[in-house]
Design a protein around this motif. Structure first.
Motif, PDB file in Angstrom:
ATOM      1  N   GLU A  35     -37.014  34.363 -91.806  1.00 51.36           N
ATOM      2  CA  GLU A  35     -37.503  33.282 -90.955  1.00 51.36           C
ATOM      3  C   GLU A  35     -36.887  33.425 -89.568  1.00 51.36           C
ATOM      4  N   TYR A  54     -36.132  31.494 -85.714  1.00 55.90           N
ATOM      5  CA  TYR A  54     -35.977  30.198 -85.040  1.00 55.90           C
ATOM      6  C   TYR A  54     -35.667  30.424 -83.557  1.00 55.90           C
ATOM      7  N   VAL A  92     -48.007  29.994 -79.741  1.00 54.16           N
ATOM      8  CA  VAL A  92     -46.904  29.670 -80.638  1.00 54.16           C
ATOM      9  C   VAL A  92     -47.462  28.816 -81.763  1.00 54.16           C
ATOM     10  N   ASN A  99     -46.176  27.183 -85.133  1.00 56.71           N
ATOM     11  CA  ASN A  99     -44.988  26.879 -85.931  1.00 56.71           C
ATOM     12  C   ASN A  99     -45.314  26.635 -87.394  1.00 56.71           C
ATOM     13  N   ASP A 100     -44.615  27.374 -88.260  1.00 59.65           N
ATOM     14  CA  ASP A 100     -44.785  27.209 -89.697  1.00 59.65           C
ATOM     15  C   ASP A 100     -44.310  25.809 -90.110  1.00 59.65           C
ATOM     16  N   SER A 138     -44.003  33.662 -79.822  1.00 61.45           N
ATOM     17  CA  SER A 138     -45.168  33.738 -80.697  1.00 61.45           C
ATOM     18  C   SER A 138     -45.318  35.115 -81.331  1.00 61.45           C
ATOM     19  N   GLU A 144     -43.449  35.143 -84.457  1.00 57.63           N
ATOM     20  CA  GLU A 144     -44.111  34.328 -85.476  1.00 57.63           C
ATOM     21  C   GLU A 144     -45.335  35.023 -86.070  1.00 57.63           C
ATOM     22  N   PRO A 186     -42.591  33.859 -90.636  1.00 58.16           N
ATOM     23  CA  PRO A 186     -42.704  32.414 -90.408  1.00 58.16           C
ATOM     24  C   PRO A 186     -41.549  31.924 -89.541  1.00 58.16           C
ATOM     25  N   GLY A 187     -41.861  31.068 -88.604  1.00 60.60           N
ATOM     26  CA  GLY A 187     -40.820  30.600 -87.703  1.00 60.60           C
ATOM     27  C   GLY A 187     -41.163  29.280 -87.072  1.00 60.60           C
ATOM     28  N   THR A 188     -40.260  28.824 -86.223  1.00 64.13           N
ATOM     29  CA  THR A 188     -40.509  27.591 -85.473  1.00 64.13           C
ATOM     30  C   THR A 188     -39.748  27.640 -84.162  1.00 64.13           C
TER      31      THR A 188
END
Length: 402
Positions: free
Chosen positions: A173, A175, A314, A316-317, A350, A353, A357-359
């Motif tokens: 993941e 972040y 972007v 976000n998961d 992005s 991502e 999965p990321g945010t």
């Protein structure tokens, strides 16, 4: 576990000092020797192994890797893989003359950290110190990869090159965070799903044939080609795309000719597009190319269309974002953790991502009493430094909660 337990009273001032050192000597795109020196020097002081192999002017640090740091560790899905998160910060500045009057203002003429990347880097270094303490205390369960990225603002190498060279191979993941004066100091602002717009820019060159202004029949007017194309591009946004699709198409630059009595044989146009739907972004690009080709052919000329800066939206998961929200609520009060919705700005986070999965969230740095009201890319941008410790703690908490 609470991240606050792994911070010391002196850490806040050190984060600010690191930011000042980077801010005074801003650097552009991939030419970041002073910035990289600050980052690597701090990682060495903390005792975090790192590499610069993933991209020119990139730095990647390793926490909780043990003897496997700097080796080829098992990738995601391979036997022996250990759950790993990536924490990312960007490092490059902008070609802007600083006008803040700050005591640590840029010493480099025409270059400024006007987008807060110095802030992002300093906050991640602050988190690195706390996470190293957590590692030494034996409480950090996951591995943490620190991604210090060059060239977020420019074109070419940067996030994509790091990805192509395998920086995310063992990352489960990813972040990241960005400062914003749109929200009060100490807030954490999130959004699930499409959050920041994708961006494609197009550099268009029309080529014709010059002639005297009184003899237009002998010319192929490149300026006329550009004007015809610009009309079509604006109609594209107004009549070929659903009004329910969020998008922007802007022509920000048009130049042709050198004097009043010569019909231009070359015209240059630059187009910027923003969107949240990647398929829409591709459609817009194809139509811009066709509109320009038709305009050039109609007036007897030719055209070259090249893609400039380019990045995805972007996205976000939801599950990863929920982890970040829960971490933030352990650092600041619940009312300071808020959904900020979508915005048309772009971020090449992005690209990460697209692979994992990321945010990506925003840390509020707005404070009217301190003059912290400006927005990114302004020459007089001032950021409330009291927010930095919050950003570092949230990054740390995200790792501790895994």
């Amino acid at each position: 576990m609470n991240a606050k337990d792994y911070f010391r009273p002196s850490d806040e001032e050190r984060i600010k000092d690191l930011r000042h050192r980077i801010h005074m000597y801003p650097e552009l795109e991939l030419d970041l020797p002073k910035t990289v020196a600050v980052v690597t020097g701090e990682l060495e002081r903390i005792g975090i192994p790192y590499t610069e192999k993933f991209c020119r002017s990139s730095v990647v640090g390793y926490i909780n890797y043990g003897d496997e740091a700097l080796t080829d560790v098992p990738a995601v899905g391979e036997e022996g893989h250990v759950f790993t998160i990536g924490l990312r910060a960007d490092m490059d500045a902008l070609p802007i003359q600083e006008e803040t009057g700050l005591p640590y203002a840029s010493k480099i003429p025409g270059v400024m950290h006007a987008c807060g990347h110095d802030t992002h880097t300093a906050m991640l270094l602050g988190a690195a110190q706390a996470l190293k303490r957590a590692e030494e205390a034996g409480v950090l369960k996951c591995r943490v990869k620190l991604l210090f990225q060059p060239n977020e603002e420019g074109e070419g190498e940067g996030s994509v090159t790091m990805i192509e060279n395998g920086v995310l191979s063992d990352v489960d993941e990813i972040y990241g965070q960005h400062m914003t004066n749109k929200h009060p100091t100490g807030t954490m602002c999130w959004h699930k799903g499409p959050t920041m717009a994708g961006c494609h820019t197009y550099n268009v060159d029309f080529y014709g044939k010059s002639a005297h202004a009184t003899l237009p029949q002998y010319a192929h007017d490149a300026l006329a080609m550009a004007l015809r194309a610009s009309e079509g591009i604006y109609f594209l946004g107004a009549r070929e795309i659903s009004p329910f699709e969020e998008h922007i198409i802007s022509i920000g630059y048009l130049h042709a000719g050198s004097t009043h009595n010569i019909i231009a044989d070359h015209a240059e146009m630059k187009v910027s597009t923003r969107y949240f739907n990647d398929e829409l972004g591709e459609f817009i690009g194809k139509r811009i190319r066709k509109i320009c080709e038709d305009a050039a052919a109609e007036l007897g000329g030719t055209v070259r269309v090249e893609i400039g800066a380019s990045t995805y939206a972007v996205n976000n998961d939801p599950q990863v974002t929920e982890k970040a929200i829960m971490a933030a609520e352990k650092i600041v009060s619940r009312e300071k953790v808020m959904d900020f919705g979508k915005e048309m700005g772009s971020e090449d986070f992005s690209c990460f991502e697209k692979v994992r999965p990321g945010t990506f969230w925003h840390i509020g740095t707005g404070n009217p009493e301190k003059g912290c009201t400006g927005v990114a890319h302004q020459c007089d941008l001032v950021i409330d430094e009291d927010a930095f410790i919050t950003g570092s703690m949230i990054m740390t908490q995200v790792a501790l909660d895994q």
